[in-house]
Design an enzyme around this catalytic site. Structure first.
Site, PDB file in Angstrom:
ATOM      1  N   LYS A  33      26.044  29.047  22.015  1.00 14.00           N
ATOM      2  CA  LYS A  33      27.297  28.933  23.148  1.00 14.00           C
ATOM      3  C   LYS A  33      28.412  28.184  22.896  1.00 14.00           C
ATOM      4  CE  LYS A  33      25.668  28.678  27.647  1.00 14.00           C
ATOM      5  NZ  LYS A  33      25.073  27.669  28.733  1.00 14.00           N
ATOM      6  N   PHE A 149      33.648  23.808  44.446  1.00 13.38           N
ATOM      7  CA  PHE A 149      33.610  25.141  45.427  1.00 13.38           C
ATOM      8  C   PHE A 149      34.132  26.336  44.793  1.00 13.38           C
ATOM      9  CE2 PHE A 149      34.438  21.230  48.017  1.00 13.38           C
ATOM     10  CZ  PHE A 149      33.146  21.103  48.681  1.00 13.38           C
ATOM     11  N   GLY A 257      23.563  37.019  47.194  1.00 15.69           N
ATOM     12  CA  GLY A 257      22.829  36.439  46.035  1.00 15.69           C
ATOM     13  C   GLY A 257      23.412  35.517  45.022  1.00 15.69           C
ATOM     14  N   CYS A 260      23.767  30.426  43.595  1.00 15.69           N
ATOM     15  CA  CYS A 260      24.044  29.096  44.483  1.00 15.69           C
ATOM     16  C   CYS A 260      23.550  29.592  45.702  1.00 15.69           C
ATOM     17  CB  CYS A 260      25.492  29.054  44.361  1.00 15.69           C
ATOM     18  SG  CYS A 260      25.948  28.820  42.791  1.00 15.69           S
ATOM     19  N   LYS A 323      27.579  40.126  42.566  1.00 14.90           N
ATOM     20  CA  LYS A 323      28.729  40.586  43.285  1.00 14.90           C
ATOM     21  C   LYS A 323      29.805  41.063  42.111  1.00 14.90           C
ATOM     22  CE  LYS A 323      31.364  36.230  43.020  1.00 14.90           C
ATOM     23  NZ  LYS A 323      32.042  35.237  43.915  1.00 14.90           N
TER      24      LYS A 323
HETATM   25  C1  UGA Z   1      29.287  30.353  46.248  1.00 18.52           C
HETATM   26  C2  UGA Z   1      30.298  29.745  47.028  1.00 18.52           C
HETATM   27  O1  UGA Z   1      31.234  30.631  48.125  1.00 18.52           O
HETATM   28  C3  UGA Z   1      31.289  28.738  46.252  1.00 18.52           C
HETATM   29  O2  UGA Z   1      32.188  27.966  47.188  1.00 18.52           O
HETATM   30  C4  UGA Z   1      30.411  27.637  45.750  1.00 18.52           C
HETATM   31  O3  UGA Z   1      31.339  27.029  44.890  1.00 18.52           O
HETATM   32  C5  UGA Z   1      29.436  28.377  44.630  1.00 18.52           C
HETATM   33  O4  UGA Z   1      28.623  29.293  45.470  1.00 18.52           O
HETATM   34  C6  UGA Z   1      28.649  27.422  43.894  1.00 18.52           C
HETATM   35  O5  UGA Z   1      27.784  26.650  44.793  1.00 18.52           O
HETATM   36  O6  UGA Z   1      28.824  26.995  42.823  1.00 18.52           O
HETATM   37  P1  UGA Z   1      29.569  32.320  44.368  1.00 18.52           P
HETATM   38  O7  UGA Z   1      28.018  32.097  44.256  1.00 18.52           O
HETATM   39  O8  UGA Z   1      30.474  32.542  43.377  1.00 18.52           O
HETATM   40  O9  UGA Z   1      30.094  31.105  45.250  1.00 18.52           O
HETATM   41  O10 UGA Z   1      29.760  33.655  45.290  1.00 18.52           O
HETATM   42  P2  UGA Z   1      30.384  34.049  46.626  1.00 18.52           P
HETATM   43  O11 UGA Z   1      31.615  34.635  46.399  1.00 18.52           O
HETATM   44  O12 UGA Z   1      30.076  32.939  47.998  1.00 18.52           O
HETATM   45  O13 UGA Z   1      29.335  35.158  47.109  1.00 18.52           O
HETATM   46  C7  UGA Z   1      28.053  35.030  47.386  1.00 18.52           C
HETATM   47  C8  UGA Z   1      27.027  36.287  47.567  1.00 18.52           C
HETATM   48  O14 UGA Z   1      27.278  36.479  49.256  1.00 18.52           O
HETATM   49  C9  UGA Z   1      27.503  37.558  46.656  1.00 18.52           C
HETATM   50  O15 UGA Z   1      26.218  38.066  46.865  1.00 18.52           O
HETATM   51  C10 UGA Z   1      27.999  38.151  47.752  1.00 18.52           C
HETATM   52  O16 UGA Z   1      28.245  39.632  47.551  1.00 18.52           O
HETATM   53  C11 UGA Z   1      27.730  37.811  49.026  1.00 18.52           C
HETATM   54  N1  UGA Z   1      28.732  38.129  50.144  1.00 18.52           N
HETATM   55  C12 UGA Z   1      29.973  37.637  50.195  1.00 18.52           C
HETATM   56  C13 UGA Z   1      28.385  38.828  51.398  1.00 18.52           C
HETATM   57  O17 UGA Z   1      27.354  39.713  51.213  1.00 18.52           O
HETATM   58  N2  UGA Z   1      29.243  39.261  52.265  1.00 18.52           N
HETATM   59  C14 UGA Z   1      30.415  38.358  52.269  1.00 18.52           C
HETATM   60  O18 UGA Z   1      31.081  38.593  53.210  1.00 18.52           O
HETATM   61  C15 UGA Z   1      30.849  37.726  51.048  1.00 18.52           C
END
Ligand code: UGA
Length: 447
Positions: A33, A149, A257, A260, A323
């Protein structure tokens, strides 16, 4: 400054801090890496990150190493290692502890250790005690917590233009250092919340738990819509106009999923039980249950479309990442569904624009195809399981010519149902029963 741990968070943070003008060294124990990063390549897919890394390496502000001794010269050390889930739901702190234990003996001068990893409340205090014992500089080593975040897929812009900065600090000296670190961002008007250490730790898990709850809320409403004949996508739209609610994170379908949200809501509950307030966060178990039911329901729709059983059927799975916009497959709902179908003897053909090699490595028993068309060729049912933009514009007629049967489950509400129904597809989307009911009507009456 040093950034310890070169995963999604650490690499983006290291490159982002270099972009702000700091001298940054990224550290990881994974030699391959570090070699890729030193060559200007991110070890994972994240839009805009390769450019940011290359630009800052070329400018002489960013370098990478496997040597903690080299990193110890920094004034500020960011802890960016993972805190995955361990059995029972609590966070596994072994990587974080290992980093602190490895770095500590080299800390011979005043410095600030800044935690960015998501941790159970009390971790900053525990690390402070560890360093008092292990670091030669003793009390000259301070610990702050500065939760991150960023969302994968837009990590670069979230790092350089965050919604807010949370500075969890033990004293004014640490706050001053962090304000210097983030000066360009603070000068641009980004709100700063200064907190004590436990508060900063709680803010992060509370934020992820809230967003997870919001997603499960709308997915629970989707289940209710299915029983009551309502359309969840219209409910989301209308709720979203309410300024108190907001439209973000109200996309229903397959649920959350990733590395996080799922593990953070479990670790938060585990910590609450340890602190004797388990009841306060017991609702998060229901958030988890609603979320996992989304995956089971999608499997049920597909089974129904396949005539009641998957044996001898081919199911095209579009999407493997958790996602759109990332190649991350950690706790991917798409691959979870794919694996259930495969375990029930379906032939699963997976396509994803970015996550194919990660998926193939983790689940070699699934079939992988190089394009949507190849995945759909001969399929008895198609499942859209990740919200990639590429899937939104798929042509229902072209795909209809490739599939054995025109069955589709649009688990992310990515498609325009009218077009697919017009092209003769049996279209199912969670929480939109009127569209499913219309499956039984002649195709002409649907347009
Ligand atoms: C998440 C948080 O949103 C971030 O703020 C945080 O910094 C991060 O975890 C972390 O702790 O490091 P992330 O895991 O990148 O970010 O993804 P998200 O965009 O939050 O999406 C999470 C899941 O929820 C995905 O599977 C997405 O498809 C799903 N999702 C999101 C939904 O099913 N519906 C929605 O309306 C939004």
């Amino acid at each position: 400054m040093s950034v310890l741990g070169c995963g999604y968070l650490g690499v983006t943070h290291a490159a982002g801090m270099a972009e702000l003008g700091h001298q940054v060294i990224g550290v990881d124990v994974d030699i391959a890496k570090i070699a890729a990063l030193a060559g200007g390549r991110s070890p994972f897919f994240e839009p805009g990150l390769d450019e940011l890394i290359s630009r800052n390496i070329a400018a002489g502000r960013l370098s990478f190493t496997t040597s903690y001794e080299e990193a110890a010269a920094a004034d500020v050390h960011f802890l960016c290692v993972g805190t995955p889930q361990r059995d029972g739901g609590a966070a596994d702190m072994s990587y974080l502890d290992a980093v602190v234990e490895t770095l500590a003996p080299f800390l011979v001068k005043e410095c600030l250790i800044v935690g960015k990893s998501t941790v159970p409340v009390g971790t900053a205090a525990r690390i402070t005690s560890m360093l008092r014992v292990l670091a030669p500089a003793g009390e000259a080593v301070s610990v702050a917590w500065n939760p991150e975040f960023l969302c994968e897929g837009k990590a670069v812009s979230d790092t350089l233009h965050p919604d807010r900065l949370v500075l969890g600090v033990p004293d004014e000296r640490a706050e001053k250092v962090l304000r210097e670190v983030y000066a360009p961002i603070i000068d641009a008007g980004v709100p700063v919340v200064v907190a004590d250490l436990p508060t900063a730790e709680v803010i992060k898990t509370a934020a992820n738990s809230f967003t997870a709850t919001k997603i499960s809320f709308i997915n629970a409403i989707a289940e209710f819509c299915e029983a009551s004949g309502a359309d969840v996508t219209v409910v989301s739209e209308a709720l979203g106009y309410d300024a108190r609610i907001g439209r973000q994170f109200l996309n229903s379908g397959l649920g959350f999923g990733g590395g996080c949200l799922p593990k953070d809501i479990r670790a938060f509950q585990a910590r609450a039980y340890e602190l004797g307030v388990g009841q306060a966060l017991a609702f998060l178990a229901e958030v988890d249950a609603v979320n996992l039911r989304c995956r089971e329901r999608v499997v049920e729709y597909l089974r129904k479309q396949c005539g009641g059983a998957f044996t001898g059927r081919r199911i095209a799975v579009l999407g493997a990442a958790f996602k759109g916009g990332t190649d991350d497959i950690r706790d991917s709902p798409a691959l979870h569904v794919a694996n259930i179908v495969s375990a029930q003897e379906g032939e699963v053909a997976v396509y994803d624009p970015q996550a194919m090699s990660n998926a193939r490595r983790a689940f070699p028993h699934l079939v992988y195809e190089n394009s949507v068309l190849e995945a759909v060729r001969g399929a008895d049912a198609v499942a859209v399981l990740t919200d990639w933009p590429e899937f939104v514009t798929l042509n229902p007629y072209t795909l209809g010519d490739e599939a054995r049967s025109r069955n589709i489950v649009d688990a992310r509400h990515a498609l325009d149902p009218t077009q697919w129904l017009r092209a003769g597809w049996n279209y199912i989307a969670p929480g939109r029963p009127a569209l499913q009911a219309s499956l039984n009507e002649p195709v002409d009456s649907l347009v």
